[in-house]
Design an enzyme around this catalytic site. Structure first.
Site, PDB file in Angstrom:
ATOM      1  N   LYS A 145     -24.807 -10.930  -7.055  1.00  0.00           N
ATOM      2  CA  LYS A 145     -24.724 -11.498  -5.351  1.00  0.00           C
ATOM      3  C   LYS A 145     -26.054 -11.707  -4.491  1.00  0.00           C
ATOM      4  O   LYS A 145     -26.964 -10.591  -4.668  1.00  0.00           O
ATOM      5  CB  LYS A 145     -22.954 -11.103  -4.245  1.00  0.00           C
ATOM      6  CG  LYS A 145     -22.040 -11.578  -5.617  1.00  0.00           C
ATOM      7  CD  LYS A 145     -20.947 -11.771  -4.202  1.00  0.00           C
ATOM      8  CE  LYS A 145     -19.555 -11.643  -5.900  1.00  0.00           C
ATOM      9  NZ  LYS A 145     -18.563 -11.153  -5.015  1.00  0.00           N
ATOM     10  N   ARG A 171     -16.255  -5.666 -10.376  1.00  0.00           N
ATOM     11  CA  ARG A 171     -16.354  -6.960 -10.611  1.00  0.00           C
ATOM     12  C   ARG A 171     -17.477  -7.706 -11.526  1.00  0.00           C
ATOM     13  O   ARG A 171     -17.734  -7.378 -10.333  1.00  0.00           O
ATOM     14  CB  ARG A 171     -15.337  -8.115 -10.393  1.00  0.00           C
ATOM     15  CG  ARG A 171     -15.261  -9.424 -10.584  1.00  0.00           C
ATOM     16  CD  ARG A 171     -14.302 -10.384  -9.604  1.00  0.00           C
ATOM     17  NE  ARG A 171     -14.379 -11.450 -10.275  1.00  0.00           N
ATOM     18  CZ  ARG A 171     -14.817 -12.431 -10.188  1.00  0.00           C
ATOM     19  NH1 ARG A 171     -16.805 -12.329  -9.693  1.00  0.00           N
ATOM     20  NH2 ARG A 171     -14.907 -13.918 -10.888  1.00  0.00           N
TER      21      ARG A 171
HETATM   22  N1  HH2 Z   1     -16.544 -12.530  -6.598  1.00  0.00           N
HETATM   23  C1  HH2 Z   1     -16.168 -14.477  -6.954  1.00  0.00           C
HETATM   24  C2  HH2 Z   1     -15.559 -14.627  -7.759  1.00  0.00           C
HETATM   25  N2  HH2 Z   1     -13.907 -13.994  -7.783  1.00  0.00           N
HETATM   26  N3  HH2 Z   1     -12.967 -11.888  -7.368  1.00  0.00           N
HETATM   27  C3  HH2 Z   1     -13.352 -10.314  -6.901  1.00  0.00           C
HETATM   28  N4  HH2 Z   1     -11.819 -10.167  -6.448  1.00  0.00           N
HETATM   29  N5  HH2 Z   1     -13.868 -10.157  -6.251  1.00  0.00           N
HETATM   30  C4  HH2 Z   1     -15.399 -10.854  -5.632  1.00  0.00           C
HETATM   31  O1  HH2 Z   1     -16.224 -10.304  -5.543  1.00  0.00           O
HETATM   32  C5  HH2 Z   1     -15.260 -12.349  -6.279  1.00  0.00           C
HETATM   33  C6  HH2 Z   1     -14.059 -12.792  -7.491  1.00  0.00           C
HETATM   34  C7  HH2 Z   1     -17.997 -15.018  -6.793  1.00  0.00           C
HETATM   35  O2  HH2 Z   1     -18.315 -14.519  -8.212  1.00  0.00           O
HETATM   36  P1  HH2 Z   1     -18.467 -15.935  -9.571  1.00  0.00           P
HETATM   37  O3  HH2 Z   1     -17.055 -15.095 -10.103  1.00  0.00           O
HETATM   38  O4  HH2 Z   1     -19.880 -15.239 -10.529  1.00  0.00           O
HETATM   39  O5  HH2 Z   1     -18.925 -16.592  -9.261  1.00  0.00           O
HETATM   40  P2  HH2 Z   1     -18.160 -18.321  -8.935  1.00  0.00           P
HETATM   41  O6  HH2 Z   1     -16.717 -18.015  -7.796  1.00  0.00           O
HETATM   42  O7  HH2 Z   1     -19.039 -19.055  -9.231  1.00  0.00           O
HETATM   43  O8  HH2 Z   1     -16.792 -18.474 -10.384  1.00  0.00           O
END
Ligand code: HH2
Length: 285
Positions: A222, A256
Protein backbone atom coordinates in the site's frame (compact mmCIF):
# COMPACT_ATOMS: atom_id res chain seq x y z
CA UNK A 1 -24.67 -23.89 8.68
CA UNK A 2 -21.99 -25.05 11.07
CA UNK A 3 -19.78 -26.43 8.34
CA UNK A 4 -17.96 -23.20 7.55
CA UNK A 5 -14.32 -22.97 8.58
CA UNK A 6 -11.76 -20.25 7.86
CA UNK A 7 -9.36 -23.10 7.18
CA UNK A 8 -11.54 -25.05 4.73
CA UNK A 9 -10.40 -28.66 4.74
CA UNK A 10 -6.96 -27.81 6.08
CA UNK A 11 -6.07 -29.23 9.48
CA UNK A 12 -4.38 -26.25 11.10
CA UNK A 13 -5.12 -23.19 13.20
CA UNK A 14 -2.22 -20.99 12.13
CA UNK A 15 -2.41 -17.25 11.50
CA UNK A 16 -4.28 -16.95 8.23
CA UNK A 17 -2.57 -15.74 5.07
CA UNK A 18 -5.14 -14.47 2.58
CA UNK A 19 -3.71 -14.29 -0.94
CA UNK A 20 -4.95 -11.47 -3.18
CA UNK A 21 -6.19 -12.50 -6.60
CA UNK A 22 -7.39 -9.48 -8.54
CA UNK A 23 -9.13 -10.32 -11.82
CA UNK A 24 -9.26 -6.81 -13.17
CA UNK A 25 -8.11 -5.75 -16.64
CA UNK A 26 -4.99 -4.08 -15.29
CA UNK A 27 -3.97 -6.96 -13.04
CA UNK A 28 -2.81 -9.41 -15.74
CA UNK A 29 -1.24 -8.75 -19.13
CA UNK A 30 -4.11 -8.20 -21.46
CA UNK A 31 -4.60 -11.13 -23.72
CA UNK A 32 -8.38 -10.96 -23.56
CA UNK A 33 -10.79 -12.53 -21.07
CA UNK A 34 -9.79 -16.15 -21.65
CA UNK A 35 -6.09 -15.57 -21.01
CA UNK A 36 -6.92 -13.33 -18.09
CA UNK A 37 -8.95 -16.16 -16.52
CA UNK A 38 -6.23 -18.70 -17.28
CA UNK A 39 -3.59 -16.49 -15.68
CA UNK A 40 -5.78 -15.89 -12.63
CA UNK A 41 -6.42 -19.60 -12.09
CA UNK A 42 -2.71 -20.35 -12.48
CA UNK A 43 -1.80 -17.65 -9.97
CA UNK A 44 -4.46 -18.95 -7.54
CA UNK A 45 -3.02 -22.46 -7.69
CA UNK A 46 0.46 -21.05 -7.25
CA UNK A 47 -0.58 -19.10 -4.14
CA UNK A 48 -2.06 -22.24 -2.57
CA UNK A 49 1.27 -23.97 -3.25
CA UNK A 50 2.99 -21.04 -1.53
CA UNK A 51 0.93 -21.52 1.62
CA UNK A 52 -2.15 -19.32 1.22
CA UNK A 53 -4.98 -20.25 3.59
CA UNK A 54 -7.61 -18.24 1.72
CA UNK A 55 -7.81 -16.94 -1.86
CA UNK A 56 -9.46 -13.52 -2.01
CA UNK A 57 -10.84 -13.01 -5.52
CA UNK A 58 -11.93 -9.56 -6.67
CA UNK A 59 -13.25 -8.17 -9.97
CA UNK A 60 -13.55 -4.52 -9.02
CA UNK A 61 -10.63 -2.36 -8.00
CA UNK A 62 -11.00 -0.36 -4.79
CA UNK A 63 -7.81 1.64 -5.25
CA UNK A 64 -8.09 5.37 -4.58
CA UNK A 65 -9.87 7.00 -7.50
CA UNK A 66 -10.97 3.67 -9.06
CA UNK A 67 -14.21 3.72 -11.07
CA UNK A 68 -16.98 1.33 -9.98
CA UNK A 69 -17.93 -1.50 -12.38
CA UNK A 70 -21.36 -3.07 -12.97
CA UNK A 71 -22.41 -6.44 -11.50
CA UNK A 72 -22.41 -8.21 -14.90
CA UNK A 73 -18.91 -7.07 -15.69
CA UNK A 74 -17.69 -8.05 -12.23
CA UNK A 75 -19.33 -11.48 -12.46
CA UNK A 76 -17.88 -12.08 -15.92
CA UNK A 77 -14.42 -11.53 -14.47
CA UNK A 78 -14.63 -13.58 -11.27
CA UNK A 79 -17.12 -16.43 -11.77
CA UNK A 80 -15.09 -18.57 -14.20
CA UNK A 81 -12.07 -18.23 -11.92
CA UNK A 82 -14.01 -19.16 -8.76
CA UNK A 83 -15.64 -22.14 -10.47
CA UNK A 84 -12.34 -23.54 -11.59
CA UNK A 85 -10.33 -22.83 -8.47
CA UNK A 86 -12.98 -24.13 -6.05
CA UNK A 87 -12.93 -27.45 -7.88
CA UNK A 88 -9.17 -27.69 -7.54
CA UNK A 89 -8.19 -26.33 -4.11
CA UNK A 90 -8.99 -27.20 -0.49
CA UNK A 91 -8.59 -23.67 0.87
CA UNK A 92 -11.62 -21.39 1.17
CA UNK A 93 -12.25 -18.81 -1.52
CA UNK A 94 -13.46 -15.36 -0.59
CA UNK A 95 -15.19 -12.96 -2.94
CA UNK A 96 -14.09 -9.34 -2.58
CA UNK A 97 -17.26 -7.48 -3.51
CA UNK A 98 -19.80 -5.03 -2.12
CA UNK A 99 -22.70 -6.25 -4.29
CA UNK A 100 -25.03 -8.92 -2.87
CA UNK A 101 -25.81 -10.10 -6.40
CA UNK A 102 -22.14 -10.79 -7.10
CA UNK A 103 -21.64 -12.37 -3.68
CA UNK A 104 -24.63 -14.70 -4.17
CA UNK A 105 -23.37 -15.98 -7.52
CA UNK A 106 -19.84 -16.34 -6.17
CA UNK A 107 -21.04 -18.37 -3.16
CA UNK A 108 -23.05 -20.63 -5.48
CA UNK A 109 -19.95 -21.07 -7.64
CA UNK A 110 -17.86 -22.28 -4.70
CA UNK A 111 -16.74 -19.29 -2.63
CA UNK A 112 -17.45 -19.57 1.12
CA UNK A 113 -16.42 -16.11 2.38
CA UNK A 114 -17.59 -12.60 1.48
CA UNK A 115 -15.06 -9.78 1.88
CA UNK A 116 -17.14 -6.60 1.91
CA UNK A 117 -14.94 -3.51 2.13
CA UNK A 118 -18.07 -1.36 2.58
CA UNK A 119 -19.31 -3.42 5.57
CA UNK A 120 -22.90 -3.63 4.15
CA UNK A 121 -23.04 0.07 3.24
CA UNK A 122 -22.65 -0.75 -0.45
CA UNK A 123 -25.58 -3.17 -0.38
CA UNK A 124 -27.75 -3.59 2.71
CA UNK A 125 -28.90 -7.05 1.49
CA UNK A 126 -25.41 -8.43 2.07
CA UNK A 127 -25.85 -9.33 5.77
CA UNK A 128 -28.96 -11.44 5.15
CA UNK A 129 -27.33 -13.17 2.23
CA UNK A 130 -24.22 -14.12 4.21
CA UNK A 131 -26.41 -15.35 7.10
CA UNK A 132 -28.64 -17.43 4.80
CA UNK A 133 -25.70 -18.99 2.98
CA UNK A 134 -23.78 -19.79 6.19
CA UNK A 135 -20.73 -18.03 4.75
CA UNK A 136 -17.76 -16.34 6.41
CA UNK A 137 -17.66 -12.55 6.43
CA UNK A 138 -14.92 -9.91 6.40
CA UNK A 139 -16.12 -6.40 7.24
CA UNK A 140 -13.76 -3.50 6.72
CA UNK A 141 -13.68 0.16 7.73
CA UNK A 142 -13.48 2.74 4.96
CA UNK A 143 -13.99 6.49 5.30
CA UNK A 144 -15.80 7.72 2.19
CA UNK A 145 -15.69 5.79 -1.10
CA UNK A 146 -12.72 4.74 -3.25
CA UNK A 147 -13.45 7.79 -5.44
CA UNK A 148 -13.00 10.32 -2.63
CA UNK A 149 -11.52 8.52 0.40
CA UNK A 150 -8.00 9.92 0.10
CA UNK A 151 -9.14 13.54 -0.17
CA UNK A 152 -7.92 14.88 3.15
CA UNK A 153 -9.34 12.22 5.51
CA UNK A 154 -9.63 13.38 9.12
CA UNK A 155 -10.62 11.89 12.47
CA UNK A 156 -10.77 13.10 16.07
CA UNK A 157 -9.65 9.68 17.26
CA UNK A 158 -8.88 7.34 14.38
CA UNK A 159 -8.75 4.10 16.40
CA UNK A 160 -11.78 4.96 18.54
CA UNK A 161 -13.90 5.85 15.49
CA UNK A 162 -12.92 2.76 13.52
CA UNK A 163 -13.51 0.56 16.55
CA UNK A 164 -16.93 2.09 17.12
CA UNK A 165 -17.86 1.57 13.46
CA UNK A 166 -16.69 -2.04 13.43
CA UNK A 167 -18.52 -2.80 16.69
CA UNK A 168 -21.72 -1.46 15.14
CA UNK A 169 -21.24 -3.51 11.97
CA UNK A 170 -20.48 -6.68 13.98
CA UNK A 171 -23.74 -6.07 15.90
CA UNK A 172 -25.62 -5.77 12.59
CA UNK A 173 -24.07 -8.99 11.34
CA UNK A 174 -24.99 -10.85 14.54
CA UNK A 175 -28.53 -9.47 14.35
CA UNK A 176 -28.83 -10.79 10.81
CA UNK A 177 -27.95 -14.24 12.15
CA UNK A 178 -24.29 -14.54 11.18
CA UNK A 179 -22.46 -16.52 13.89
CA UNK A 180 -19.69 -14.63 15.71
CA UNK A 181 -17.17 -17.29 14.67
CA UNK A 182 -17.91 -16.51 10.99
CA UNK A 183 -16.94 -12.83 11.32
CA UNK A 184 -13.58 -11.14 10.80
CA UNK A 185 -13.03 -7.36 11.07
CA UNK A 186 -10.46 -5.21 9.30
CA UNK A 187 -9.53 -1.59 10.16
CA UNK A 188 -8.96 -0.90 6.44
CA UNK A 189 -5.37 0.34 6.08
CA UNK A 190 -5.24 2.96 3.32
CA UNK A 191 -9.01 3.37 2.99
CA UNK A 192 -9.55 7.01 3.91
CA UNK A 193 -6.40 7.24 6.04
CA UNK A 194 -3.24 9.33 6.01
CA UNK A 195 0.18 7.79 6.68
CA UNK A 196 -0.14 8.89 10.33
CA UNK A 197 -3.60 7.30 10.62
CA UNK A 198 -2.25 3.98 9.31
CA UNK A 199 0.66 4.13 11.75
CA UNK A 200 -1.64 4.81 14.67
CA UNK A 201 -3.95 1.93 13.70
CA UNK A 202 -0.95 -0.42 13.62
CA UNK A 203 0.47 0.94 16.85
CA UNK A 204 -2.84 0.46 18.67
CA UNK A 205 -4.00 -2.67 16.85
CA UNK A 206 -4.71 -4.43 20.13
CA UNK A 207 -7.66 -2.08 20.63
CA UNK A 208 -9.61 -4.08 18.03
CA UNK A 209 -9.17 -7.42 19.75
CA UNK A 210 -11.91 -6.98 22.30
CA UNK A 211 -14.51 -6.84 19.52
CA UNK A 212 -14.54 -10.60 20.07
CA UNK A 213 -14.05 -11.61 16.44
CA UNK A 214 -11.04 -12.40 14.28
CA UNK A 215 -8.87 -9.49 13.14
CA UNK A 216 -7.46 -9.05 9.61
CA UNK A 217 -5.07 -6.41 8.28
CA UNK A 218 -4.23 -5.67 4.66
CA UNK A 219 -0.99 -3.68 4.36
CA UNK A 220 0.21 -5.30 1.15
CA UNK A 221 2.15 -2.94 -1.15
CA UNK A 222 0.00 0.00 0.00
CA UNK A 223 0.97 3.58 -0.62
CA UNK A 224 1.64 4.44 3.04
CA UNK A 225 4.53 1.96 2.81
CA UNK A 226 5.70 3.63 -0.38
CA UNK A 227 5.55 7.07 1.22
CA UNK A 228 7.37 6.05 4.40
CA UNK A 229 10.03 3.93 2.76
CA UNK A 230 10.29 5.78 -0.55
CA UNK A 231 9.61 2.58 -2.50
CA UNK A 232 7.76 2.00 -5.76
CA UNK A 233 4.93 -0.51 -5.66
CA UNK A 234 7.01 -3.39 -7.06
CA UNK A 235 9.63 -2.98 -4.32
CA UNK A 236 7.43 -3.05 -1.23
CA UNK A 237 7.56 -6.77 -0.38
CA UNK A 238 9.99 -6.66 2.57
CA UNK A 239 8.38 -3.56 4.03
CA UNK A 240 4.98 -5.29 3.74
CA UNK A 241 6.41 -8.29 5.60
CA UNK A 242 7.63 -6.03 8.40
CA UNK A 243 4.12 -4.63 8.79
CA UNK A 244 2.65 -8.15 8.76
CA UNK A 245 5.04 -9.32 11.47
CA UNK A 246 4.27 -6.36 13.71
CA UNK A 247 0.53 -6.81 13.10
CA UNK A 248 0.75 -10.47 14.14
CA UNK A 249 2.77 -9.51 17.23
CA UNK A 250 -0.03 -7.06 18.14
CA UNK A 251 -2.78 -9.64 17.77
CA UNK A 252 -3.78 -9.95 14.08
CA UNK A 253 -5.35 -13.31 13.23
CA UNK A 254 -4.95 -12.86 9.47
CA UNK A 255 -3.09 -10.81 6.84
CA UNK A 256 -4.16 -10.06 3.27
CA UNK A 257 -1.14 -10.06 0.92
CA UNK A 258 -0.08 -10.31 -2.72
CA UNK A 259 3.27 -11.98 -1.98
CA UNK A 260 2.15 -15.18 -0.30
CA UNK A 261 5.38 -17.21 -0.13
CA UNK A 262 7.43 -14.69 1.89
CA UNK A 263 4.38 -13.66 3.94
CA UNK A 264 3.75 -17.28 4.96
CA UNK A 265 7.29 -17.52 6.38
CA UNK A 266 7.21 -14.11 8.08
CA UNK A 267 3.77 -14.64 9.58
CA UNK A 268 4.53 -18.12 10.90
CA UNK A 269 7.71 -16.84 12.54
CA UNK A 270 5.89 -13.87 14.08
CA UNK A 271 3.15 -16.22 15.33
CA UNK A 272 5.72 -18.55 16.96
CA UNK A 273 7.32 -15.56 18.68
CA UNK A 274 3.90 -14.39 19.83
CA UNK A 275 3.00 -17.82 21.17
CA UNK A 276 6.29 -18.06 23.05
CA UNK A 277 5.41 -14.83 24.83
CA UNK A 278 2.17 -16.40 25.99
CA UNK A 279 -0.01 -13.48 24.94
CA UNK A 280 -2.40 -12.76 22.07
CA UNK A 281 -3.24 -16.30 21.12
CA UNK A 282 -5.23 -16.52 17.89
CA UNK A 283 -8.89 -15.80 18.43
CA UNK A 284 -10.38 -19.28 18.59
CA UNK A 285 -14.13 -18.79 18.68
N1 HH2 B 1 -7.44 -3.83 0.34
C1 HH2 B 1 -7.77 -3.80 -0.96
C2 HH2 B 1 -8.86 -4.53 -1.45
N2 HH2 B 1 -9.62 -5.26 -0.61
N3 HH2 B 1 -10.07 -6.07 1.57
C3 HH2 B 1 -9.79 -6.10 2.88
N4 HH2 B 1 -10.55 -6.81 3.72
N5 HH2 B 1 -8.73 -5.39 3.40
C4 HH2 B 1 -7.92 -4.63 2.61
O1 HH2 B 1 -6.98 -4.00 3.16
C5 HH2 B 1 -8.20 -4.57 1.20
C6 HH2 B 1 -9.32 -5.31 0.71
C7 HH2 B 1 -6.94 -2.97 -1.91
O2 HH2 B 1 -5.83 -3.65 -2.31
P1 HH2 B 1 -5.63 -4.38 -3.73
O3 HH2 B 1 -6.38 -5.65 -3.77
O4 HH2 B 1 -4.18 -4.47 -3.93
O5 HH2 B 1 -6.16 -3.35 -4.80
P2 HH2 B 1 -7.49 -3.34 -5.67
O6 HH2 B 1 -8.61 -2.93 -4.80
O7 HH2 B 1 -7.19 -2.35 -6.73
O8 HH2 B 1 -7.74 -4.68 -6.23
Amino acid sequence: MGTFSWYGKQKTDRVLVMGVLNVTPDSFSDGGAFFEHEAAVARGLEMVGEGADILDIGGESTRPGAEPVGADEELGRVLPVIERLSAQVDVPISIDTNKAEVARAALRAGATIVNDVTAFRGDPRMADLVAREGAGLVIMHMKGTPADMQRDPSYEDVVGEIRHFLAERVALALEAGIPRSHIMVDPGLGFGKTVEHNLEILRRLEAFRDLGVRLLVGPSRKSFIGRLAGLEVDRRVEATLAVCAVAVARGADAVRVHDVAPARRAVDMAAWLRASGGDHETTTE
